[in-house]
Write a protein that holds these residues in place. Structure first.
Motif, PDB file in Angstrom:
ATOM      1  N   GLY A 223     -29.970   0.515  16.062  1.00 19.81           N
ATOM      2  CA  GLY A 223     -29.975  -0.768  15.611  1.00 19.81           C
ATOM      3  C   GLY A 223     -28.481  -1.423  15.646  1.00 19.81           C
ATOM      4  O   GLY A 223     -27.573  -0.792  15.466  1.00 19.81           O
ATOM      5  N   PRO A 224     -28.531  -2.819  15.392  1.00 20.37           N
ATOM      6  CA  PRO A 224     -27.010  -3.199  14.992  1.00 20.37           C
ATOM      7  C   PRO A 224     -26.479  -2.760  14.026  1.00 20.37           C
ATOM      8  O   PRO A 224     -27.133  -2.490  12.932  1.00 20.37           O
ATOM      9  CB  PRO A 224     -27.342  -4.847  15.254  1.00 20.37           C
ATOM     10  CG  PRO A 224     -28.824  -4.967  14.619  1.00 20.37           C
ATOM     11  CD  PRO A 224     -29.486  -3.713  15.329  1.00 20.37           C
ATOM     12  N   HIS A 225     -25.063  -2.829  13.860  1.00 19.75           N
ATOM     13  CA  HIS A 225     -24.369  -2.323  12.663  1.00 19.75           C
ATOM     14  C   HIS A 225     -23.981  -3.689  11.684  1.00 19.75           C
ATOM     15  O   HIS A 225     -23.734  -4.689  12.103  1.00 19.75           O
ATOM     16  CB  HIS A 225     -22.787  -2.130  13.103  1.00 19.75           C
ATOM     17  CG  HIS A 225     -21.947  -1.346  12.134  1.00 19.75           C
ATOM     18  ND1 HIS A 225     -21.699  -1.869  11.188  1.00 19.75           N
ATOM     19  CD2 HIS A 225     -21.612   0.028  12.233  1.00 19.75           C
ATOM     20  CE1 HIS A 225     -20.822  -1.002  10.539  1.00 19.75           C
ATOM     21  NE2 HIS A 225     -20.909   0.296  10.940  1.00 19.75           N
ATOM     22  N   LEU A 226     -24.387  -3.307  10.582  1.00 20.87           N
ATOM     23  CA  LEU A 226     -24.731  -4.073   9.697  1.00 20.87           C
ATOM     24  C   LEU A 226     -23.566  -4.520   8.666  1.00 20.87           C
ATOM     25  O   LEU A 226     -23.335  -5.695   8.095  1.00 20.87           O
ATOM     26  CB  LEU A 226     -25.815  -3.868   8.520  1.00 20.87           C
ATOM     27  CG  LEU A 226     -27.311  -3.669   9.323  1.00 20.87           C
ATOM     28  CD1 LEU A 226     -28.354  -3.428   8.363  1.00 20.87           C
ATOM     29  CD2 LEU A 226     -27.786  -4.883  10.051  1.00 20.87           C
ATOM     30  N   TYR A 227     -22.851  -3.621   8.588  1.00 20.75           N
ATOM     31  CA  TYR A 227     -21.648  -3.596   7.667  1.00 20.75           C
ATOM     32  C   TYR A 227     -20.284  -3.970   8.136  1.00 20.75           C
ATOM     33  O   TYR A 227     -20.008  -4.320   9.309  1.00 20.75           O
ATOM     34  CB  TYR A 227     -21.568  -2.250   6.777  1.00 20.75           C
ATOM     35  CG  TYR A 227     -22.771  -1.702   6.344  1.00 20.75           C
ATOM     36  CD1 TYR A 227     -23.178  -2.253   5.167  1.00 20.75           C
ATOM     37  CD2 TYR A 227     -23.440  -0.699   7.107  1.00 20.75           C
ATOM     38  CE1 TYR A 227     -24.562  -1.745   4.548  1.00 20.75           C
ATOM     39  CE2 TYR A 227     -24.897  -0.412   6.558  1.00 20.75           C
ATOM     40  CZ  TYR A 227     -25.315  -1.010   5.309  1.00 20.75           C
ATOM     41  OH  TYR A 227     -26.420  -0.398   4.804  1.00 20.75           O
TER      42      TYR A 227
ATOM     43  N   ILE B  65     -25.627  -4.327  19.820  1.00 21.37           N
ATOM     44  CA  ILE B  65     -24.404  -4.557  19.101  1.00 21.37           C
ATOM     45  C   ILE B  65     -24.448  -5.965  18.976  1.00 21.37           C
ATOM     46  O   ILE B  65     -25.127  -7.004  19.535  1.00 21.37           O
ATOM     47  CB  ILE B  65     -23.262  -4.069  20.037  1.00 21.37           C
ATOM     48  CG1 ILE B  65     -23.171  -4.952  21.152  1.00 21.37           C
ATOM     49  CG2 ILE B  65     -23.334  -2.480  20.280  1.00 21.37           C
ATOM     50  CD1 ILE B  65     -21.922  -4.703  22.200  1.00 21.37           C
ATOM     51  N   GLY B  66     -23.635  -6.551  17.913  1.00 19.10           N
ATOM     52  CA  GLY B  66     -23.521  -7.732  17.639  1.00 19.10           C
ATOM     53  C   GLY B  66     -23.359  -7.883  16.128  1.00 19.10           C
ATOM     54  O   GLY B  66     -24.140  -7.245  15.420  1.00 19.10           O
TER      55      GLY B  66
ATOM     56  N   ARG C 234     -15.300   0.129  16.587  1.00 20.71           N
ATOM     57  CA  ARG C 234     -15.079   0.410  17.904  1.00 20.71           C
ATOM     58  C   ARG C 234     -15.263   2.106  18.115  1.00 20.71           C
ATOM     59  O   ARG C 234     -16.060   2.491  18.902  1.00 20.71           O
ATOM     60  CB  ARG C 234     -13.572   0.187  18.407  1.00 20.71           C
ATOM     61  CG  ARG C 234     -13.564   0.593  19.850  1.00 20.71           C
ATOM     62  CD  ARG C 234     -11.942   0.750  20.085  1.00 20.71           C
ATOM     63  NE  ARG C 234     -11.153   1.612  18.951  1.00 20.71           N
ATOM     64  CZ  ARG C 234      -9.934   1.552  18.742  1.00 20.71           C
ATOM     65  NH1 ARG C 234      -9.350   0.827  19.029  1.00 20.71           N
ATOM     66  NH2 ARG C 234      -9.514   2.659  17.835  1.00 20.71           N
ATOM     67  N   ASP C 235     -14.502   2.910  17.331  1.00 21.62           N
ATOM     68  CA  ASP C 235     -14.671   4.402  17.300  1.00 21.62           C
ATOM     69  C   ASP C 235     -16.132   5.012  17.158  1.00 21.62           C
ATOM     70  O   ASP C 235     -16.591   5.730  17.752  1.00 21.62           O
ATOM     71  CB  ASP C 235     -13.674   4.914  16.422  1.00 21.62           C
ATOM     72  CG  ASP C 235     -12.243   5.031  16.915  1.00 21.62           C
ATOM     73  OD1 ASP C 235     -12.053   4.324  17.893  1.00 21.62           O
ATOM     74  OD2 ASP C 235     -11.335   4.973  16.206  1.00 21.62           O
ATOM     75  N   PHE C 236     -16.892   4.291  16.249  1.00 22.95           N
ATOM     76  CA  PHE C 236     -18.221   4.485  15.947  1.00 22.95           C
ATOM     77  C   PHE C 236     -19.054   4.496  17.210  1.00 22.95           C
ATOM     78  O   PHE C 236     -19.705   5.273  17.603  1.00 22.95           O
ATOM     79  CB  PHE C 236     -18.960   3.558  14.701  1.00 22.95           C
ATOM     80  CG  PHE C 236     -20.323   3.666  14.658  1.00 22.95           C
ATOM     81  CD1 PHE C 236     -20.923   4.658  13.972  1.00 22.95           C
ATOM     82  CD2 PHE C 236     -21.154   2.588  15.376  1.00 22.95           C
ATOM     83  CE1 PHE C 236     -22.385   4.888  13.588  1.00 22.95           C
ATOM     84  CE2 PHE C 236     -22.554   2.959  15.097  1.00 22.95           C
ATOM     85  CZ  PHE C 236     -23.129   3.926  14.354  1.00 22.95           C
ATOM     86  N   TYR C 237     -18.898   3.404  18.077  1.00 25.13           N
ATOM     87  CA  TYR C 237     -19.573   2.915  19.155  1.00 25.13           C
ATOM     88  C   TYR C 237     -19.250   4.003  20.271  1.00 25.13           C
ATOM     89  O   TYR C 237     -20.109   4.678  21.092  1.00 25.13           O
ATOM     90  CB  TYR C 237     -19.543   1.453  19.544  1.00 25.13           C
ATOM     91  CG  TYR C 237     -20.590   0.795  18.706  1.00 25.13           C
ATOM     92  CD1 TYR C 237     -21.772   0.783  18.822  1.00 25.13           C
ATOM     93  CD2 TYR C 237     -20.133  -0.029  17.967  1.00 25.13           C
ATOM     94  CE1 TYR C 237     -23.021   0.045  18.126  1.00 25.13           C
ATOM     95  CE2 TYR C 237     -21.200  -0.843  17.049  1.00 25.13           C
ATOM     96  CZ  TYR C 237     -22.258  -0.680  17.190  1.00 25.13           C
ATOM     97  OH  TYR C 237     -23.293  -1.452  16.551  1.00 25.13           O
TER      98      TYR C 237
END
Length: 295
Positions: free
Chosen positions: A8-12, A37-38, A20-23
């Motif tokens: 799901g989308p990153h909330l924090y 993403i978004g 960026r590095d997370f994705y």
């Protein structure tokens, strides 16, 4: 149909390079088929991560992952509208509506519906499908029986959040800023101080909720590892992981292992307790109890 794992989308609000590095790592290492993403919580954060979108999307696509563009959970001003319109302009990607205000603009175009739209019954799901929804992530508070009724429909596909803090509410006001003695307009990005949410405890010191900007979440990590078999039997084939500040690649591997019958749910649960660190796990909503409970 093979079970599908969605991130799901990153909330924090993380530093842009960490985001960026997370994705990038998700693209390279995580056994997920779909990635959302978004910026869905606060449009003020979006300018930090937008410069990285092209590279992140390219990396995800190169890894063979479906990219879904998630839109704001509460559309209240021009900045939220701009994020929605920016997603709509990218016609090569599926767009996920998280506010009913987005549905009119998506009508007739294949799209997804997020867990923030109240899809509580079959009539609502059928109506959404008639408007072009091909996928609906159900609200996290639905019990197993209700999920089963929705999953029995020929369309849309039903997705269930099986990991991550339960999203409970969203407000036009920012409690996170107020907790730091700031106004919403002059928040100085208070949410960045708490990369996994600001803890909210009861007067007795019991962990209760977590605040993320205008969003209220559960304190616990929702975890339906042990319920995956029952969900699959009910017809659910899509499972969503909500990013937290833990090893999401390792968590995705646990879920993939259980879904592919290569790992027992009990074995995976032991590993999950380690990955969750000091955060408790919960599954109460699924079993018709208070969400905070672990049944």
């Amino acid at each position: 149909m093979k079970p599908v794992l969605t991130l799901g989308p990153h909330l924090y609000h993380w530093p842009a390079d960490e985001w960026r590095d997370f994705y990038f790592r998700i693209a390279d290492e995580a056994p997920v088929e779909s990635v959302c993403i978004g910026e869905i919580v606060c449009p003020k954060r979006a300018p930090f991560t937008l410069p990285h979108y092209e590279a992140v999307i390219a990396r995800l696509c190169a890894a063979g992952k479906e990219v879904v563009l998630s839109t704001p959970v509460l559309i209240v001003d021009d900045r939220d509208v701009a994020l929605l319109q920016g997603a709509l302009a990218m016609e090569d990607f599926l767009v996920e509506a998280n506010d009913v205000a987005a549905l009119a603009l998506l009508s007739g175009r294949p799209h997804a519906v997020g867990p923030y739209v109240n899809t509580y019954n079959r009539a609502t799901a059928v109506r959404l499908a008639a408007g072009g929804a091909v996928r609906v992530t159900v609200p996290v508070e639905l019990p197993a029986e209700s999920i089963g009724l929705l999953a029995g429909l020929p369309a849309p596909d039903i997705e269930v959040q099986v990991f991550g803090r339960w999203p409970l509410a969203v407000s036009a006001r920012c409690y996170h800023a107020r907790a730091y003695g700031r106004s919403k307009d002059a928040c100085l990005y208070a949410c960045g101080e708490d990369p996994d949410g600001l803890p909210v405890d009861t007067l007795d010191g019991e962990h209760f909720l977590a605040v993320n900007g205008v969003q209220t979440l559960s304190s616990s990590y929702g975890c339906l590892l042990r319920e995956l078999g029952r969900l699959r039997q009910s017809g659910v084939r899509r499972f969503r992981l909500s990013p937290q500040r833990t090893d999401m690649v390792a968590i995705a591997k646990l879920y993939r292992g259980v879904l592919d019958d290569q790992l027992s749910a009990e074995e995976a649960w032991v590993s999950m307790e380690c990955l969750a660190n000091a955060v408790s796990l919960s599954n109460g909503f699924f079993h018709g109890h208070e969400g905070v409970r672990l049944v």
